[in-house]
Design a protein around this motif. Structure first.
Motif, PDB file in Angstrom:
ATOM      1  N   ASP A  86     -23.848  10.114  14.771  1.00 15.22           N
ATOM      2  CA  ASP A  86     -24.528   9.384  13.695  1.00 15.22           C
ATOM      3  C   ASP A  86     -24.515   7.874  13.944  1.00 15.22           C
ATOM      4  OD1 ASP A  86     -25.064  11.724  12.235  1.00 15.22           O
ATOM      5  OD2 ASP A  86     -23.110  11.630  11.227  1.00 15.22           O
ATOM      6  N   GLN A  87     -25.404   7.190  13.252  1.00 19.04           N
ATOM      7  CA  GLN A  87     -25.444   5.728  13.322  1.00 19.04           C
ATOM      8  C   GLN A  87     -24.900   5.072  12.056  1.00 19.04           C
ATOM      9  OE1 GLN A  87     -26.338   3.942  16.157  1.00 19.04           O
ATOM     10  NE2 GLN A  87     -26.173   6.018  16.957  1.00 19.04           N
ATOM     11  N   THR A  88     -24.809   5.849  10.978  1.00 16.21           N
ATOM     12  CA  THR A  88     -24.258   5.347   9.718  1.00 16.21           C
ATOM     13  C   THR A  88     -23.325   6.397   9.141  1.00 16.21           C
ATOM     14  OG1 THR A  88     -26.022   6.258   8.350  1.00 16.21           O
ATOM     15  CG2 THR A  88     -26.351   4.010   9.190  1.00 16.21           C
ATOM     16  N   GLY A  89     -22.469   5.954   8.253  1.00 20.40           N
ATOM     17  CA  GLY A  89     -21.574   6.879   7.581  1.00 20.40           C
ATOM     18  C   GLY A  89     -20.978   6.240   6.338  1.00 20.40           C
ATOM     19  N   GLN A  90     -20.557   7.086   5.414  1.00 19.29           N
ATOM     20  CA  GLN A  90     -19.903   6.634   4.190  1.00 19.29           C
ATOM     21  C   GLN A  90     -18.643   7.461   3.996  1.00 19.29           C
ATOM     22  OE1 GLN A  90     -24.147   5.754   2.053  1.00 19.29           O
ATOM     23  NE2 GLN A  90     -22.569   6.571   0.771  1.00 19.29           N
ATOM     24  N   VAL A  91     -17.590   6.800   3.522  1.00 17.40           N
ATOM     25  CA  VAL A  91     -16.321   7.467   3.271  1.00 17.40           C
ATOM     26  C   VAL A  91     -15.842   7.066   1.883  1.00 17.40           C
ATOM     27  CG1 VAL A  91     -13.949   7.822   4.049  1.00 17.40           C
ATOM     28  CG2 VAL A  91     -15.745   7.393   5.740  1.00 17.40           C
ATOM     29  N   ARG A  92     -15.604   8.081   1.039  1.00 21.59           N
ATOM     30  CA  ARG A  92     -15.048   7.850  -0.299  1.00 21.59           C
ATOM     31  C   ARG A  92     -13.549   8.088  -0.242  1.00 21.59           C
ATOM     32  NH1 ARG A  92     -18.945  11.253  -1.093  1.00 21.59           N
ATOM     33  NH2 ARG A  92     -17.582  12.909  -1.836  1.00 21.59           N
ATOM     34  N   VAL A 146     -21.331   1.430  10.018  1.00 21.01           N
ATOM     35  CA  VAL A 146     -22.484   1.509  10.924  1.00 21.01           C
ATOM     36  C   VAL A 146     -21.972   1.407  12.356  1.00 21.01           C
ATOM     37  CG1 VAL A 146     -24.120   0.508   9.268  1.00 21.01           C
ATOM     38  CG2 VAL A 146     -22.911  -0.983  10.870  1.00 21.01           C
ATOM     39  N   ARG A 147     -22.815   1.839  13.260  1.00 20.61           N
ATOM     40  CA  ARG A 147     -22.510   1.645  14.683  1.00 20.61           C
ATOM     41  C   ARG A 147     -23.123   0.315  15.109  1.00 20.61           C
ATOM     42  NH1 ARG A 147     -20.071   5.228  17.793  1.00 20.61           N
ATOM     43  NH2 ARG A 147     -20.068   7.389  17.156  1.00 20.61           N
ATOM     44  N   LEU A 148     -22.340  -0.461  15.799  1.00 19.62           N
ATOM     45  CA  LEU A 148     -22.808  -1.728  16.346  1.00 19.62           C
ATOM     46  C   LEU A 148     -22.324  -1.772  17.792  1.00 19.62           C
ATOM     47  CD1 LEU A 148     -24.225  -4.446  15.706  1.00 19.62           C
ATOM     48  CD2 LEU A 148     -21.959  -5.373  15.232  1.00 19.62           C
ATOM     49  N   TRP A 169       0.847  -1.192   0.000  1.00 18.05           N
ATOM     50  CA  TRP A 169       0.000   0.000   0.000  1.00 18.05           C
ATOM     51  C   TRP A 169       0.877   1.235   0.000  1.00 18.05           C
ATOM     52  CZ3 TRP A 169      -4.961  -0.680  -1.052  1.00 18.05           C
ATOM     53  CH2 TRP A 169      -5.484  -1.965  -0.868  1.00 18.05           C
ATOM     54  N   LEU A 170       0.587   2.176  -0.910  1.00 21.23           N
ATOM     55  CA  LEU A 170       1.459   3.331  -1.133  1.00 21.23           C
ATOM     56  C   LEU A 170       0.884   4.658  -0.670  1.00 21.23           C
ATOM     57  CD1 LEU A 170       2.581   2.360  -4.738  1.00 21.23           C
ATOM     58  CD2 LEU A 170       3.773   1.888  -2.575  1.00 21.23           C
ATOM     59  N   GLY A 171      -0.422   4.761  -0.552  1.00 21.22           N
ATOM     60  CA  GLY A 171      -0.982   6.040  -0.135  1.00 21.22           C
ATOM     61  C   GLY A 171      -2.495   6.061  -0.140  1.00 21.22           C
ATOM     62  N   LEU A 172      -3.045   6.941   0.670  1.00 21.57           N
ATOM     63  CA  LEU A 172      -4.482   7.075   0.835  1.00 21.57           C
ATOM     64  C   LEU A 172      -4.874   8.532   0.649  1.00 21.57           C
ATOM     65  CD1 LEU A 172      -7.217   5.841   1.856  1.00 21.57           C
ATOM     66  CD2 LEU A 172      -6.497   6.546   4.145  1.00 21.57           C
ATOM     67  N   THR A 173      -5.938   8.756  -0.135  1.00 22.81           N
ATOM     68  CA  THR A 173      -6.497  10.095  -0.314  1.00 22.81           C
ATOM     69  C   THR A 173      -7.986  10.032  -0.027  1.00 22.81           C
ATOM     70  OG1 THR A 173      -4.886  10.574  -2.057  1.00 22.81           O
ATOM     71  CG2 THR A 173      -6.821  12.005  -1.928  1.00 22.81           C
ATOM     72  N   LEU A 174      -8.454  10.844   0.912  1.00 23.69           N
ATOM     73  CA  LEU A 174      -9.883  10.911   1.186  1.00 23.69           C
ATOM     74  C   LEU A 174     -10.554  11.765   0.125  1.00 23.69           C
ATOM     75  CD1 LEU A 174      -9.253   9.589   3.853  1.00 23.69           C
ATOM     76  CD2 LEU A 174     -10.914  11.128   4.864  1.00 23.69           C
ATOM     77  N   ARG A 175     -11.725  11.317  -0.338  1.00 26.32           N
ATOM     78  CA  ARG A 175     -12.485  12.025  -1.365  1.00 26.32           C
ATOM     79  C   ARG A 175     -13.756  12.648  -0.820  1.00 26.32           C
ATOM     80  NH1 ARG A 175      -8.698  12.851  -4.912  1.00 26.32           N
ATOM     81  NH2 ARG A 175      -7.719  10.942  -5.627  1.00 26.32           N
ATOM     82  N   GLY A 176     -14.172  12.237   0.369  1.00 21.95           N
ATOM     83  CA  GLY A 176     -15.367  12.827   0.955  1.00 21.95           C
ATOM     84  C   GLY A 176     -16.022  11.897   1.948  1.00 21.95           C
ATOM     85  N   THR A 177     -16.850  12.487   2.808  1.00 21.13           N
ATOM     86  CA  THR A 177     -17.588  11.704   3.793  1.00 21.13           C
ATOM     87  C   THR A 177     -19.045  12.130   3.789  1.00 21.13           C
ATOM     88  OG1 THR A 177     -17.151  13.275   5.566  1.00 21.13           O
ATOM     89  CG2 THR A 177     -15.587  11.465   5.324  1.00 21.13           C
ATOM     90  N   GLN A 178     -19.884  11.214   4.193  1.00 24.57           N
ATOM     91  CA  GLN A 178     -21.307  11.503   4.378  1.00 24.57           C
ATOM     92  C   GLN A 178     -21.679  10.928   5.736  1.00 24.57           C
ATOM     93  OE1 GLN A 178     -23.840  10.158   1.209  1.00 24.57           O
ATOM     94  NE2 GLN A 178     -25.660  10.262   2.474  1.00 24.57           N
ATOM     95  N   ASN A 179     -22.139  11.769   6.640  1.00 25.62           N
ATOM     96  CA  ASN A 179     -22.441  11.370   8.013  1.00 25.62           C
ATOM     97  C   ASN A 179     -21.184  10.774   8.647  1.00 25.62           C
ATOM     98  OD1 ASN A 179     -25.112  12.281   7.677  1.00 25.62           O
ATOM     99  ND2 ASN A 179     -25.707  10.307   6.823  1.00 25.62           N
ATOM    100  N   GLY A 180     -21.348   9.825   9.544  1.00 24.14           N
ATOM    101  CA  GLY A 180     -20.202   9.191  10.175  1.00 24.14           C
ATOM    102  C   GLY A 180     -19.612   9.973  11.338  1.00 24.14           C
ATOM    103  N   ARG A 181     -20.338  10.979  11.810  1.00 22.89           N
ATOM    104  CA  ARG A 181     -19.866  11.768  12.952  1.00 22.89           C
ATOM    105  C   ARG A 181     -20.182  11.016  14.256  1.00 22.89           C
ATOM    106  NH1 ARG A 181     -22.267  14.944   9.135  1.00 22.89           N
ATOM    107  NH2 ARG A 181     -24.249  14.717  10.214  1.00 22.89           N
ATOM    108  N   PRO A 182     -19.658  11.497  15.382  1.00 26.50           N
ATOM    109  CA  PRO A 182     -19.883  10.781  16.645  1.00 26.50           C
ATOM    110  C   PRO A 182     -21.347  10.511  16.990  1.00 26.50           C
ATOM    111  CG  PRO A 182     -18.123  12.356  16.933  1.00 26.50           C
ATOM    112  CD  PRO A 182     -18.691  12.602  15.558  1.00 26.50           C
TER     113      PRO A 182
END
Length: 129
Positions: free
Chosen positions: A86-92, A113-115, A71-84
């Motif tokens: 929230d119960q669900t979230g998406q990360v691009r 998801v939160r479990l 693995w050489l590198g990671l770039t975040l493209r965006g998030t939807q929800n996923g804050r403390p």
């Protein structure tokens, strides 16, 4: 001991993903969990990856020792929800990796998801859907 965290945050590993990997603290956001899972792939931390994977979608085992991915590198493209709160979230994100002499690119939108009060990885959305 490594200095900078593999997740690309610019923080020291021990204060970033290392604290999650060691169990000293839980991820507060879906993004933090995604970053820690990327770092776990870099470091081949199979137990952490399985622990942070939803039981309905988690594979029985991982065999990262036989995996020749670098693995050489990671770039975040965006998030939807996923804050403390929230119960669900998406990360691009985009992750660059190498297998042998060939470099590859993984573009993914992961769902979390939160479990039982903690963030876990559920699955990745189908990019063709």
């Amino acid at each position: 001991m490594m200095d900078l965290c593999p997740c690309g945050s610019g923080r020291r590993y021990a204060a970033c993903c290392g604290a999650l990997h060691s169990g000293k603290r839980e991820a507060k956001t879906a993004e933090a969990l995604m970053r820690s899972r990327y770092s776990a792939y870099v470091l081949r931390l199979e137990a952490y990856l399985l622990h942070t994977w939803h039981p309905d979608t988690r594979p029985g085992t991982l065999d990262l020792e036989q995996d020749h991915t670098r693995w050489l590198g990671l770039t975040l493209r965006g998030t939807q929800n996923g804050r403390p709160a929230d119960q669900t979230g998406q990360v691009r994100f985009t992750a660059i990796y190498r297998i042998g002499a060939q470099q590859h690119r993984l573009d993914e939108e992961s769902r979390f998801v939160r479990l039982e009060g903690r963030w876990i990885y559920l699955d990745a959305l189908d990019p063709d859907a």
